[in-house]
Structure formats: C-alpha cells, structure tokens
Scaffold this motif. Sequence first.
Motif, PDB file in Angstrom:
ATOM      1  N   MET A   1      42.143  20.600  43.139  1.00 22.54           N
ATOM      2  CA  MET A   1      43.117  21.211  42.262  1.00 22.54           C
ATOM      3  C   MET A   1      43.805  22.352  43.010  1.00 22.54           C
ATOM      4  SD  MET A   1      42.517  23.145  38.623  1.00 22.54           S
ATOM      5  CE  MET A   1      42.569  21.701  37.616  1.00 22.54           C
ATOM      6  N   GLU A   2      45.098  22.402  42.912  1.00 20.83           N
ATOM      7  CA  GLU A   2      45.896  23.449  43.543  1.00 20.83           C
ATOM      8  C   GLU A   2      45.858  24.715  42.681  1.00 20.83           C
ATOM      9  OE1 GLU A   2      47.862  23.394  46.420  1.00 20.83           O
ATOM     10  OE2 GLU A   2      46.801  21.537  46.853  1.00 20.83           O
ATOM     11  N   PRO A   3      45.900  25.890  43.301  1.00 20.40           N
ATOM     12  CA  PRO A   3      45.992  27.120  42.511  1.00 20.40           C
ATOM     13  C   PRO A   3      47.267  27.116  41.670  1.00 20.40           C
ATOM     14  CG  PRO A   3      45.405  27.623  44.771  1.00 20.40           C
ATOM     15  CD  PRO A   3      45.759  26.166  44.730  1.00 20.40           C
ATOM     16  N   MET A   4      47.164  27.632  40.461  1.00 22.17           N
ATOM     17  CA  MET A   4      48.305  27.664  39.544  1.00 22.17           C
ATOM     18  C   MET A   4      48.938  29.046  39.565  1.00 22.17           C
ATOM     19  SD  MET A   4      46.801  25.722  36.246  1.00 22.17           S
ATOM     20  CE  MET A   4      45.964  24.164  36.390  1.00 22.17           C
ATOM     21  N   THR A   5      50.268  29.080  39.618  1.00 18.95           N
ATOM     22  CA  THR A   5      50.992  30.343  39.583  1.00 18.95           C
ATOM     23  C   THR A   5      51.935  30.426  38.383  1.00 18.95           C
ATOM     24  OG1 THR A   5      52.698  29.440  41.026  1.00 18.95           O
ATOM     25  CG2 THR A   5      50.924  30.667  42.091  1.00 18.95           C
ATOM     26  N   ARG A   6      52.377  29.276  37.893  1.00 18.97           N
ATOM     27  CA  ARG A   6      53.308  29.263  36.758  1.00 18.97           C
ATOM     28  C   ARG A   6      52.554  29.561  35.463  1.00 18.97           C
ATOM     29  NH1 ARG A   6      54.337  24.144  36.364  1.00 18.97           N
ATOM     30  NH2 ARG A   6      55.373  24.457  34.389  1.00 18.97           N
ATOM     31  N   GLN A  42      51.182  39.394  36.539  1.00 23.09           N
ATOM     32  CA  GLN A  42      51.838  38.976  37.777  1.00 23.09           C
ATOM     33  C   GLN A  42      52.835  40.032  38.250  1.00 23.09           C
ATOM     34  OE1 GLN A  42      53.299  35.080  36.579  1.00 23.09           O
ATOM     35  NE2 GLN A  42      51.664  34.062  37.709  1.00 23.09           N
ATOM     36  N   ALA A  43      53.536  40.647  37.336  1.00 26.56           N
ATOM     37  CA  ALA A  43      54.527  41.654  37.706  1.00 26.56           C
ATOM     38  C   ALA A  43      53.872  42.916  38.266  1.00 26.56           C
ATOM     39  CB  ALA A  43      55.387  42.013  36.499  1.00 26.56           C
ATOM     40  N   LYS A  44      52.692  43.256  37.772  1.00 26.24           N
ATOM     41  CA  LYS A  44      52.011  44.466  38.210  1.00 26.24           C
ATOM     42  C   LYS A  44      51.123  44.237  39.428  1.00 26.24           C
ATOM     43  CE  LYS A  44      52.188  46.836  33.824  1.00 26.24           C
ATOM     44  NZ  LYS A  44      53.180  47.814  34.191  1.00 26.24           N
ATOM     45  N   SER A  45      50.924  42.995  39.789  1.00 28.07           N
ATOM     46  CA  SER A  45      50.076  42.668  40.939  1.00 28.07           C
ATOM     47  C   SER A  45      50.808  42.967  42.241  1.00 28.07           C
ATOM     48  CB  SER A  45      49.690  41.189  40.885  1.00 28.07           C
ATOM     49  OG  SER A  45      48.902  40.857  41.997  1.00 28.07           O
ATOM     50  N   VAL A  46      50.074  43.513  43.200  1.00 36.57           N
ATOM     51  CA  VAL A  46      50.653  43.833  44.507  1.00 36.57           C
ATOM     52  C   VAL A  46      50.933  42.562  45.292  1.00 36.57           C
ATOM     53  CG1 VAL A  46      50.220  45.010  46.705  1.00 36.57           C
ATOM     54  CG2 VAL A  46      49.498  46.055  44.556  1.00 36.57           C
ATOM     55  N   ARG A  47      50.041  41.595  45.174  1.00 35.55           N
ATOM     56  CA  ARG A  47      50.224  40.318  45.869  1.00 35.55           C
ATOM     57  C   ARG A  47      50.407  39.207  44.839  1.00 35.55           C
ATOM     58  NH1 ARG A  47      44.784  40.627  45.197  1.00 35.55           N
ATOM     59  NH2 ARG A  47      43.528  38.777  45.436  1.00 35.55           N
ATOM     60  N   PRO A  48      50.951  38.075  45.225  1.00 31.35           N
ATOM     61  CA  PRO A  48      51.152  36.972  44.270  1.00 31.35           C
ATOM     62  C   PRO A  48      49.851  36.584  43.573  1.00 31.35           C
ATOM     63  CG  PRO A  48      52.242  36.494  46.337  1.00 31.35           C
ATOM     64  CD  PRO A  48      51.435  37.741  46.555  1.00 31.35           C
ATOM     65  N   LEU A  49      49.931  36.411  42.281  1.00 28.62           N
ATOM     66  CA  LEU A  49      48.774  36.098  41.463  1.00 28.62           C
ATOM     67  C   LEU A  49      48.745  34.609  41.157  1.00 28.62           C
ATOM     68  CD1 LEU A  49      46.446  37.453  39.838  1.00 28.62           C
ATOM     69  CD2 LEU A  49      48.008  37.494  37.901  1.00 28.62           C
ATOM     70  N   SER A  50      47.616  33.970  41.470  1.00 27.23           N
ATOM     71  CA  SER A  50      47.441  32.560  41.138  1.00 27.23           C
ATOM     72  C   SER A  50      46.023  32.362  40.629  1.00 27.23           C
ATOM     73  CB  SER A  50      47.702  31.666  42.344  1.00 27.23           C
ATOM     74  OG  SER A  50      46.729  31.903  43.337  1.00 27.23           O
ATOM     75  N   VAL A  51      45.807  31.247  39.947  1.00 31.72           N
ATOM     76  CA  VAL A  51      44.498  30.928  39.389  1.00 31.72           C
ATOM     77  C   VAL A  51      44.065  29.580  39.927  1.00 31.72           C
ATOM     78  CG1 VAL A  51      43.188  30.532  37.274  1.00 31.72           C
ATOM     79  CG2 VAL A  51      45.056  32.181  37.276  1.00 31.72           C
ATOM     80  N   ASP A  52      42.860  29.539  40.506  1.00 26.85           N
ATOM     81  CA  ASP A  52      42.297  28.282  41.003  1.00 26.85           C
ATOM     82  C   ASP A  52      41.084  27.958  40.152  1.00 26.85           C
ATOM     83  OD1 ASP A  52      41.343  26.098  42.326  1.00 26.85           O
ATOM     84  OD2 ASP A  52      41.149  27.086  44.274  1.00 26.85           O
ATOM     85  N   PHE A  53      41.294  27.141  39.120  1.00 27.54           N
ATOM     86  CA  PHE A  53      40.220  26.815  38.186  1.00 27.54           C
ATOM     87  C   PHE A  53      39.104  26.009  38.842  1.00 27.54           C
ATOM     88  CE2 PHE A  53      43.700  27.710  35.222  1.00 27.54           C
ATOM     89  CZ  PHE A  53      43.068  28.615  34.396  1.00 27.54           C
ATOM     90  N   SER A  54      39.405  25.309  39.925  1.00 26.96           N
ATOM     91  CA  SER A  54      38.364  24.511  40.586  1.00 26.96           C
ATOM     92  C   SER A  54      37.364  25.398  41.321  1.00 26.96           C
ATOM     93  CB  SER A  54      38.988  23.510  41.556  1.00 26.96           C
ATOM     94  OG  SER A  54      39.636  24.191  42.609  1.00 26.96           O
ATOM     95  N   ALA A  55      37.731  26.637  41.614  1.00 26.75           N
ATOM     96  CA  ALA A  55      36.837  27.549  42.330  1.00 26.75           C
ATOM     97  C   ALA A  55      36.022  28.426  41.381  1.00 26.75           C
ATOM     98  CB  ALA A  55      37.652  28.430  43.276  1.00 26.75           C
TER      99      ALA A  55
END
Length: 69
Positions: A1-6, A42-55
């Motif tokens: 599964m790819e990390p989700m950003t949307r 996501q707006a307040k995060s310094v780096r891009p925020l993504s979620v990897d549910f498989s991890a």
Amino acid sequence: MEPMTRPQAIIDFCLAPLNLDTTTEAEREVRRRLEHVIKTLQAKSVRPLSVDFSAMPLQVINEAAHGYE
C-alpha cells in the motif's frame, strides 16, 4: 500500500469499514470535519504529511476484558 497524502483518500480508507450511508447529512458532516482536521495538520506540518496504513501496528481490542461482550 502506498502512503496516502490526499485527505479524501485517508477519509475513505478510515470510514470504509463503517459502511456509512453516503446520502445522509451526518455522513457529509463527518467527512467535512475530518477533511478540515487533516488539511489543518498538513498545513501546519513542516514536512509533507502522509499516512501509510500498511506500516501501522494492528490494534486488538479484547471486548470481554472491558465487559463489552
């Protein structure tokens, strides 16, 4: 599964097991609120925020241990 950003992809994944009726006002309000929270994070995060549910580690809930049989 790819990390989700949307935000919509994250919300769809999280709500899928609930099988909510997508025609209700309550379901639309839940999605609206979750989208706001995710976009704010996501707006307040310094780096891009993504979620990897498989991890993510599995969470096992023992309902009997809490008296909810």
